[in-house]
Scaffold this active site. Sequence first.
Site, PDB file in Angstrom:
ATOM      1  N   TYR A 189     -19.012  12.624 -12.692  1.00 33.95           N
ATOM      2  CA  TYR A 189     -19.179  13.887 -13.614  1.00 33.95           C
ATOM      3  C   TYR A 189     -17.883  13.848 -14.439  1.00 33.95           C
ATOM      4  CZ  TYR A 189     -22.977  14.966 -10.569  1.00 33.95           C
ATOM      5  OH  TYR A 189     -24.110  14.891 -10.112  1.00 33.95           O
ATOM      6  N   HIS A 217      -8.143  -4.072  -7.082  1.00 32.23           N
ATOM      7  CA  HIS A 217      -7.922  -3.542  -5.973  1.00 32.23           C
ATOM      8  C   HIS A 217      -9.055  -3.665  -4.841  1.00 32.23           C
ATOM      9  CE1 HIS A 217      -5.279  -0.697  -3.864  1.00 32.23           C
ATOM     10  NE2 HIS A 217      -6.179   0.279  -3.693  1.00 32.23           N
ATOM     11  N   ARG A 260       0.912  -1.080   0.020  1.00 30.65           N
ATOM     12  CA  ARG A 260      -0.009   0.094   0.172  1.00 30.65           C
ATOM     13  C   ARG A 260       0.803   1.369  -0.047  1.00 30.65           C
ATOM     14  NH1 ARG A 260      -5.184  -0.378   4.099  1.00 30.65           N
ATOM     15  NH2 ARG A 260      -5.654   1.285   2.551  1.00 30.65           N
TER      16      ARG A 260
END
Length: 815
Positions: free
Chosen positions: A116, A72, A26
């Site tokens: 968006y 993931h 990570r």
Amino acid sequence: MTNTISIESELKKSYLEYSLSVIIGRAIPDVRDGLKPVHRRIMFAQHDLGNSYNRAYKKSARVVGDVIGKYHPHGDSAVYDALVRMAQDFSMRDPLVDGQGNFGSIDGDAAAAMRYTEVRMARLASEFLADIDKNTVDFRPNYDNTLQEPVVLPTKVPNLLLNGTAGIAVGMATNIPPHNLGELIGGTIHLLDNPGCTIADLMGFIKGPDFPTGATIFGGQGLVDAYTSGRGSIKIRGVMEVEEKKGNRQSIVVREIPYAVNKSTLVEKIAQLVNDKRIEGITDLRDESDRNGIRIVMDLKRGSIPDIIINQLYKFTPLETSFGINMMAVVKNRPMLLNIKEVLSYFLDHRREVIIRRTKFDLDKAEKRVHILEGLRIAVDNIDEVVKIIRASASAVEAKANLMERFELSEIQAQAILDMRLQRLTGLEREKLMEEYAELLKRIEYFKSILENEDVLKGVIRDELMEVDKTYTTPRKSELLRHDLDSIDIEDLIADDEAVITLSRRGYIKRTPLTNYQAQRRGGKGISGVQTSDGDFIQNFMLTTNHKWLLLFTNFGKMFKIKAHQVPEGSRYAKGAHIANLLPLDKDEHIATAMSLQDMSSERFFLFVTKRGMIKRSPMDLYQNCRTTGLKAVNLKEGDELMGVQEVNPDADCILATRNGTAIRFNIRDARPMGRVTAGVKGISLRGDDEVVSAVTTSDGERFELLTVSEGGFGKRTHIEQYRIQSRGGKGILNMRLTDKTGSVIGACLVNDTDDIILLTSGNKIIRMKVEEISLTRGRATQGVRLVRMDEDVNVAGFDLVMDPTETEEEDTED
């Protein structure tokens, strides 16, 4: 039977596994491609989608969905945040994602929702995934064993240093600044050609970090340490310039800010400092930034010194920041602290492996194709016999077997002949077949040379790096200075001019240049001074220079220490700023006296004098370390207050003058040195409600005359030989004969003929005169001469000495 497990060993084992998972999986990037797993998965998912730089944009939600659905196993917000940062040109030196829509701003505004915005890979990202389908890197199962994902990307770009990274793992962290691609490739090629080169050699190519927001980097020893050991610290300063405006005014404009600084927060910080008067001289603050760049404008007061304000901005705001470099990366599944040569060496090792694996893949493919072409060539040369064998065969399997037997072909070659179209029998197609065969033979020879010759392999690596450099390198954005940042003392920018410090009874303080006050003749009315409110008057009036320490002692026995230039400057008529803006005073606490010094050492002494006649001599070094909250300077008895403090020579004599016109002279050695938190000893025994108003010493060189001034405007100049030496603690002798006309004594000082004095009245008039104009009295017990004419109900509030004046004398004036 139940197995017994030690909780201590189980916790150690589990926490170690957890920490390694965080480090490897990570927080810490791989040294080879410079990517953390989430970024690598984002790029590979877009590769799977065909979302390349020359295709149409896709919704960010589509990409995020593929990443969390395939590779993931974490939340979508974490993936989208990473995707957004990869598209921000103020976060990444060379963005790897091309975003369309609102992806946040340098002001800290959040990006629009993923439904968006749209994304596709940046063109540079294609170099990270080039040849990934040619067995160049290892793959591993995804989290549910249904798909394969790359362990590392076969990047052609040294991304660990290009875009940098920051991450906090368990017990370790990484913080690598971004760099310029052209410089990195230059250093990498130099290391490729000269494996034994030094880090200093590499720093000839890699000048230092290059931040996307520009700014100026001071890369001195801290940068050398970082590149040599993996850890170091550099200073970053925003870029400001001064613009001239109409009306002889100026503006400071911020053009670039340090990396990772929030511009909106920076503007708010500057505004707060201006409101708190920690930065003075700014009249207006505007953020005029637009798509063309950053532009924060600060309009200045007329007469302000821009350099001083610029250095205050660097000192008090994030316009100057430190960047702690910590080059931690994952090497062969282990976190390691690396220097810059090791980082580039591991990248070159990765490129070697990628090119070797790609070459083997291409060689194998070419050899297989050559094998087929050899079979086709045999078939074309013997086409009539081939056709006859095929027509005579009962099935395709039989035909294949017959061909293999007749022409000694492999099964693959025989199958290729059976699959061959009749158009390949034309002359043109036969020619193309032979050209392809000859070209493949050349490629096979080239591939083998790469695998067998290290110089050829280096040439391939060099050529690919140079092509990346030619295509993607952009000019440096950050200016790099190869020296440490020497903090500029604001005092270096302030002239050490003489100044008058005035402090009113109600606590209004200001600093005025001494040149504002001109010498006048004795008896003049003076010029207008401080404009105070009704009932207020100037209590402390002293001369100093801008660079000296201003020591402010309160009536409660506390000491505060500031530089004289920190006192707000005001005109001769200004009221000044309240002392509460500078010092944390208690209720009913006010400044009793002020003095200025350049330094404080153990060989120098303070003399403390209280209104009730107590004195104390203490070494100055006891008061060296003064906190912003003040320092206890002297213990006071109940009902007593600190009257004044001054520097004394142990060999000097001290004269204490009281309000009711008495005085005592004694040797300073009669008061032994004492600690800081003590009350002192008795200096004079007072009668009734009398109190001490002045304490002077005879250590002022040739100043052998005592000037005593009364509140009625009278002054008496007497040779100090008229004051005999007595024992400390006595009642003293008569100093000045007082009448209703003279009023009480307000103070005394030692003078000579070359001095000037400045008088300040409660009516806020200031007069400056020469001491030689004041008559020297033969006797001690006289009322003296009138120094200043005053209106009714107006008294002399204070006075101070001007030594060796140089100003020219003026006639009486009245403002």
